[in-house]
Design a protein around this motif. Structure first.
Motif, PDB file in Angstrom:
ATOM      1  N   GLU A 194       0.833  -1.209   0.000  1.00  0.00           N
ATOM      2  CA  GLU A 194       0.000   0.000   0.000  1.00  0.00           C
ATOM      3  C   GLU A 194       0.865   1.255   0.000  1.00  0.00           C
ATOM      4  OE1 GLU A 194      -4.000  -0.228   2.342  1.00  0.00           O
ATOM      5  OE2 GLU A 194      -2.519  -1.397   3.457  1.00  0.00           O
ATOM      6  N   GLY A 195       1.865   1.269   0.878  1.00  0.00           N
ATOM      7  CA  GLY A 195       2.709   2.450   0.987  1.00  0.00           C
ATOM      8  C   GLY A 195       3.513   2.718  -0.266  1.00  0.00           C
ATOM      9  N   LEU A 196       4.058   1.665  -0.859  1.00  0.00           N
ATOM     10  CA  LEU A 196       4.886   1.833  -2.050  1.00  0.00           C
ATOM     11  C   LEU A 196       4.070   2.318  -3.241  1.00  0.00           C
ATOM     12  CD1 LEU A 196       7.125  -1.354  -1.732  1.00  0.00           C
ATOM     13  CD2 LEU A 196       7.902   1.026  -1.524  1.00  0.00           C
ATOM     14  N   THR A 197       2.819   1.877  -3.343  1.00  0.00           N
ATOM     15  CA  THR A 197       1.999   2.312  -4.467  1.00  0.00           C
ATOM     16  C   THR A 197       1.593   3.790  -4.346  1.00  0.00           C
ATOM     17  OG1 THR A 197      -0.010   1.488  -3.384  1.00  0.00           O
ATOM     18  CG2 THR A 197       1.083   0.005  -4.934  1.00  0.00           C
ATOM     19  N   GLU A 198       1.836   4.397  -3.189  1.00  0.00           N
ATOM     20  CA  GLU A 198       1.584   5.828  -3.007  1.00  0.00           C
ATOM     21  C   GLU A 198       2.798   6.674  -3.401  1.00  0.00           C
ATOM     22  OE1 GLU A 198      -1.165   7.331  -1.544  1.00  0.00           O
ATOM     23  OE2 GLU A 198      -2.313   5.563  -0.928  1.00  0.00           O
ATOM     24  N   MET A 199       3.908   6.007  -3.725  1.00  0.00           N
ATOM     25  CA  MET A 199       5.165   6.710  -3.961  1.00  0.00           C
ATOM     26  C   MET A 199       5.557   6.709  -5.435  1.00  0.00           C
ATOM     27  SD  MET A 199       7.358   5.121  -0.767  1.00  0.00           S
ATOM     28  CE  MET A 199       8.836   6.042  -1.230  1.00  0.00           C
ATOM     29  N   ASP A 200       6.387   7.670  -5.796  1.00  0.00           N
ATOM     30  CA  ASP A 200       7.012   7.688  -7.118  1.00  0.00           C
ATOM     31  C   ASP A 200       8.286   6.860  -7.023  1.00  0.00           C
ATOM     32  OD1 ASP A 200       8.129   8.142  -9.571  1.00  0.00           O
ATOM     33  OD2 ASP A 200       8.425  10.302  -9.298  1.00  0.00           O
ATOM     34  N   LEU A 201       8.260   5.676  -7.600  1.00  0.00           N
ATOM     35  CA  LEU A 201       9.380   4.745  -7.489  1.00  0.00           C
ATOM     36  C   LEU A 201      10.364   4.876  -8.646  1.00  0.00           C
ATOM     37  CD1 LEU A 201       7.350   1.626  -6.313  1.00  0.00           C
ATOM     38  CD2 LEU A 201       8.729   3.163  -4.889  1.00  0.00           C
ATOM     39  N   GLY A 202      10.063   5.751  -9.593  1.00  0.00           N
ATOM     40  CA  GLY A 202      10.979   5.957 -10.705  1.00  0.00           C
ATOM     41  C   GLY A 202      11.215   4.671 -11.477  1.00  0.00           C
ATOM     42  N   ARG A 203      12.490   4.364 -11.709  1.00  0.00           N
ATOM     43  CA  ARG A 203      12.856   3.176 -12.489  1.00  0.00           C
ATOM     44  C   ARG A 203      13.384   2.045 -11.604  1.00  0.00           C
ATOM     45  NH1 ARG A 203      13.136   4.207 -17.872  1.00  0.00           N
ATOM     46  NH2 ARG A 203      14.619   2.505 -18.213  1.00  0.00           N
ATOM     47  N   LYS A 204      13.055   2.085 -10.320  1.00  0.00           N
ATOM     48  CA  LYS A 204      13.492   1.031  -9.416  1.00  0.00           C
ATOM     49  C   LYS A 204      12.828  -0.305  -9.781  1.00  0.00           C
ATOM     50  CE  LYS A 204      13.885   4.107  -5.351  1.00  0.00           C
ATOM     51  NZ  LYS A 204      15.326   4.034  -5.116  1.00  0.00           N
TER      52      LYS A 204
END
Length: 247
Positions: free
Chosen positions: A208-218
């Protein structure tokens, strides 16, 4: 909290605030301590069953499924009276509803370092099995846990008890957040997270938390059991499905 709630509220932040309020009012810093101990005991008692399966099939996908099975050890969606031993044994041979193992193996072969976001106590015993397998791909593993107790999430104490310090460095996210909450990262964890190009995330709250973030090209992979309807709808899978998904 009700006054500040909106459709755009971050679920992990709300859950964190609720648990922080409870800890403050009850003066009980670790209300789930007994459940966490019980979870580790249950997980350790099932290692022989896990090893039997790995002796038959030691593919990366099987190790992934073992780690996801550990995500069942959760006293949120399940009651304390749940027969976890039977539930986990019956689940060890289940298939992945979302199976990005090929992409996951590509990332293991490509990257030299991985940040592993741990989830619950008990579950981390099964994480250890997967982390040992990941090390075979010649990657350095850093395991991130919570800085202080929140529900049954693993902290440094539980990670060391599970032996994760034998396979990589254990760090903390800098808070007692429920899952990943970006604004609650410590400065030290922020630096590690930002420079990490390969991240393995365990559990629904971290997803849930990660899908709220801009993860770029990770390269970010979520390993979880979809134990609630909202996450299952988000992933387009049935409830209680096993998932390895590249985010």
């Amino acid at each position: 909290m009700a006054e500040n709630f909106s459709k755009n509220s971050q679920p992990n932040k709300i859950a964190t605030e609720v648990n922080q309020y409870i800890k403050q009012k009850t003066q009980c810093p670790d209300a789930y301590s007994k459940q966490k101990e019980m979870s580790n005991e249950i997980a350790l008692s099932l290692i022989d069953n896990v090893q039997e399966i790995l002796n038959t099939d030691n593919s990366l996908e099987t190790y992934v499924k073992v780690a996801i099975v550990g995500n069942i050890l959760d006293f949120g969606p399940y009651s304390i009276n749940t027969d976890f031993k039977t539930l986990i044994k019956d689940s060890l041979n289940r298939e992945l509803s979302i199976n990005d193992t090929g992409e996951f193996e590509r990332a293991l072969n490509f990257h030299s370092d991985v940040l592993y976001l741990a989830d619950n106590s008990g579950e981390i015993v099964f994480d250890r099995v997967l982390i040992e397998k990941m090390i075979d791909y010649d990657v350095n593993v850093t395991v991130a846990v919570k800085s202080s107790p929140i529900v049954n999430d693993a902290c440094t104490k539980e990670a060391v008890e599970a032996g994760l310090d034998e396979f990589g460095e254990i760090i903390t996210v800098g808070s007692d957040s429920g899952g990943i909450v970006e604004e609650m990262f410590s400065d030290d964890f922020r630096k590690i997270f930002d420079k990490s190009d390969f991240i393995v995330s365990k559990g629904m709250a971290n997803y849930e938390g990660l899908t709220e973030m801009d993860l770029g090209r990770k390269d970010v992979f979520a390993l979880l059991c979809s134990k609630c309807n909202p996450i299952s709808r988000n992933l387009s899978v049935d409830k209680n499905s096993f998932v390895l998904k590249k985010i």
